[in-house]
Design a protein around this motif. Structure first.
Motif, PDB file in Angstrom:
ATOM      1  N   UNK B  34     -35.939 -44.745  20.418  1.00 31.34           N
ATOM      2  CA  UNK B  34     -34.495 -44.959  20.601  1.00 31.34           C
ATOM      3  C   UNK B  34     -33.922 -43.924  21.568  1.00 31.34           C
ATOM      4  N   UNK B  35     -34.514 -42.731  21.563  1.00 32.33           N
ATOM      5  CA  UNK B  35     -34.091 -41.723  22.548  1.00 32.33           C
ATOM      6  C   UNK B  35     -34.260 -42.248  23.974  1.00 32.33           C
ATOM      7  N   UNK B  38     -31.434 -44.457  24.727  1.00 35.86           N
ATOM      8  CA  UNK B  38     -30.228 -43.661  24.981  1.00 35.86           C
ATOM      9  C   UNK B  38     -30.281 -43.109  26.404  1.00 35.86           C
ATOM     10  N   UNK B  63     -18.783 -44.356  23.454  1.00 36.03           N
ATOM     11  CA  UNK B  63     -20.181 -44.448  23.865  1.00 36.03           C
ATOM     12  C   UNK B  63     -21.112 -44.078  22.710  1.00 36.03           C
ATOM     13  N   UNK B  64     -20.813 -42.993  22.061  1.00 33.67           N
ATOM     14  CA  UNK B  64     -21.654 -42.528  20.958  1.00 33.67           C
ATOM     15  C   UNK B  64     -21.613 -43.507  19.784  1.00 33.67           C
ATOM     16  N   UNK B  67     -23.813 -46.521  20.492  1.00 35.28           N
ATOM     17  CA  UNK B  67     -25.239 -46.313  20.230  1.00 35.28           C
ATOM     18  C   UNK B  67     -25.533 -46.319  18.731  1.00 35.28           C
ATOM     19  N   UNK B  68     -24.643 -45.721  17.968  1.00 31.29           N
ATOM     20  CA  UNK B  68     -24.866 -45.700  16.515  1.00 31.29           C
ATOM     21  C   UNK B  68     -24.824 -47.106  15.933  1.00 31.29           C
ATOM     22  N   UNK B  71     -27.913 -48.884  16.792  1.00 31.95           N
ATOM     23  CA  UNK B  71     -29.040 -48.449  15.955  1.00 31.95           C
ATOM     24  C   UNK B  71     -28.971 -49.110  14.574  1.00 31.95           C
ATOM     25  N   UNK B  72     -27.769 -49.099  14.003  1.00 30.04           N
ATOM     26  CA  UNK B  72     -27.622 -49.674  12.658  1.00 30.04           C
ATOM     27  C   UNK B  72     -27.959 -51.161  12.638  1.00 30.04           C
ATOM     28  N   UNK B 108     -18.429 -38.400  16.061  1.00 30.26           N
ATOM     29  CA  UNK B 108     -19.376 -37.306  15.867  1.00 30.26           C
ATOM     30  C   UNK B 108     -18.891 -36.025  16.494  1.00 30.26           C
TER      31      UNK B 108
END
Lengths: 250, 202
Positions: B34-35, B38, B63-64, B67-68, B71-72, B108
């Protein structure tokens, strides 16, 4: 309305449009001659068709100036769209040549094309200005957030799993406790399996009771400790219990 | 300010197979995969969010969060090779929601103990993208004109005309036809042509 009547009404309606075949027309005429209701339907549909035709012919108020402006705007918009695509280089080679030829003598079109190109140049300059961001640090930050999310999700999964396990364990413990309790209260220490039948034989003559265990129970359960076989127990007489006495295990 | 025109197209070079592989690895528990996603998409995601919001703080948060959320919900992504388009759809939706006042639920940047020097925006007055090659006044005029566009036009313009994404990809992200993308970009430019008329030289 029956099927024939529906068919005749449809013919009457279509007669007003003059779309009947010769056979259909003959069928309708024959029916109209014989049935006044069919004649009435033919007349009604003919009048309706005439009204609709007249309605369509009514003069309507048209703002010709507005209509012309709308057409002009539409053409101009289409022209602008084509010039915008031309400026983008989004037209095919043939379309681009055609557009260049068509608009070469059109000062307005060329102005539009130039302005679209200038707008795009401004956007290009604007787009190349990136905010100062340390991309590595940003990636690390997002990555850490994702790992926290993953850990949280893992804990949530563990709690769900542990909760389920705890419930299952409680059920097992309760079942064991219950089993041992019942076992201790059952004659011979064996819990009867399956249905238990209690029959009172002639209670008026001494109060004799018979107890019968289901023979379908597994042998090891039925007689694990050398108890009497079911058939031996069957018919065993016992004194009728006094009020308040218990039959353990029943 | 950093000018890195090449960077904005970094993600476009993907044919999707690497993305699919990284998505599969992530789903199998390998967060390093996943990195990579990103790393590949953060520039585009931040850039689009920034153009849509006009503010680096908000853009970074969006943006953050994007990505979260990605991912979820990764296991719901049907075509793993289309991760980029899917992420950009999340980014654009979040950015639009942000503009409407519905901020993402998770920030975050505000979590306890999470100082974020790296992603702190430059001091106010230096973060406007129009201050080096474009004068501040013109930059503000462009931002204002873009902000005033209808949503679809703004999204189509930012993704195609500013970020340089292919029309087909923009169409996929915005769930519209390529022709509709073209028309929205055109309509946006037409509006900008009128609103920025004083900056368009003869």
């Amino acid at each position: 309305m029956n099927r024939d009547a529906e068919q005749l009404e449809r013919l009457a309606s279509e007669a007003a449009d003059a779309t009947l075949s010769a056979a259909e027309r003959a069928q309708l005429e024959k029916a109209a001659a014989a049935d006044p209701q069919v004649r009435a339907a033919v007349g009604a549909y003919a009048r309706l068709a005439a009204r609709l035709k007249a309605w369509r012919a009514l003069p309507t108020s048209v703002d010709l100036g507005a209509a012309a402006q709308a057409i002009h705007d539409r053409i101009e918009s289409q022209t602008e769209f084509t010039m915008s695509q031309y400026a983008d280089g989004a037209l095919s080679e043939a379309d681009a040549r055609a557009a260049a030829l068509r608009f070469s003598g059109d000062a307005n079109a060329m102005r539009i094309e130039r302005e679209h190109r200038q707008v795009q140049e401004l956007l290009d300059q604007w787009g190349t200005q990136q905010p100062a961001v340390d991309w590595s640090a940003m990636q690390a930050r997002i990555s850490a957030a994702v790992r926290r999310e993953a850990a949280t999700a893992g804990r949530r999964r563990w709690f769900r799993w542990a909760g389920g396990l705890a419930v299952a364990a409680s059920v097992v413990v309760a079942a064991l406790v219950g089993f041992r309790t019942l076992r201790g209260r059952t004659p011979g220490g064996v819990l009867p399996q399956g249905p238990v039948q209690v029959r009172i034989d002639r209670p008026d003559a001494g109060g004799v009771a018979a107890v019968k265990f289901d023979e379908s129970a597994p042998e090891g359960i039925k007689n694990p400790n050398g108890l009497q076989k079911p058939e031996e127990r069957r018919g065993v007489a016992a004194k009728s219990p006094a009020r308040g006495d218990e039959y353990p295990g029943f | 300010m950093e000018s890195d025109p090449a960077a904005k197209l970094t993600a476009v070079s993907s044919d999707g197979s690497e993305d699919a592989s990284w998505v599969a690895s992530t789903l199998a528990g390998d967060l390093r995969a996943f990195d990579r996603l990103i790393e590949r998409y953060q520039r585009r995601a931040l850039s689009v969010a920034y153009r849509l919001l006009g503010n680096l703080d908000d853009a970074s948060e969006v943006c953050q969060e994007a990505f979260l959320r990605a991912y979820r919900s990764l296991d719901t992504l049907d075509a793993a090779g289309r991760f980029g388009a899917w992420l950009m759809r999340i980014v654009s939706n979040l950015a639009l929601n942000f503009r409407r006042g519905r901020k993402p639920t998770l920030s975050l940047f505000t979590e306890e103990g999470e100082g974020d020097e790296a992603m702190q925006p430059p001091a106010r007055g230096t973060q406007t993208p129009a201050q080096t090659a474009i004068s501040g006044e013109l930059g503000e005029a462009i931002q204002k004109a873009v902000d005033g566009l209808p949503e679809k036009q703004r999204l189509a313009l930012v993704m195609f005309a500013i970020e340089g994404m292919p029309q087909k990809e923009v169409a996929e992200i915005l769930e519209m036809s390529v022709e509709a993308v073209k028309w929205n970009v055109f309509a946006a430019r037409k509006t900008l042509r009128e609103r920025l008329a004083e900056y368009l030289t003869e």
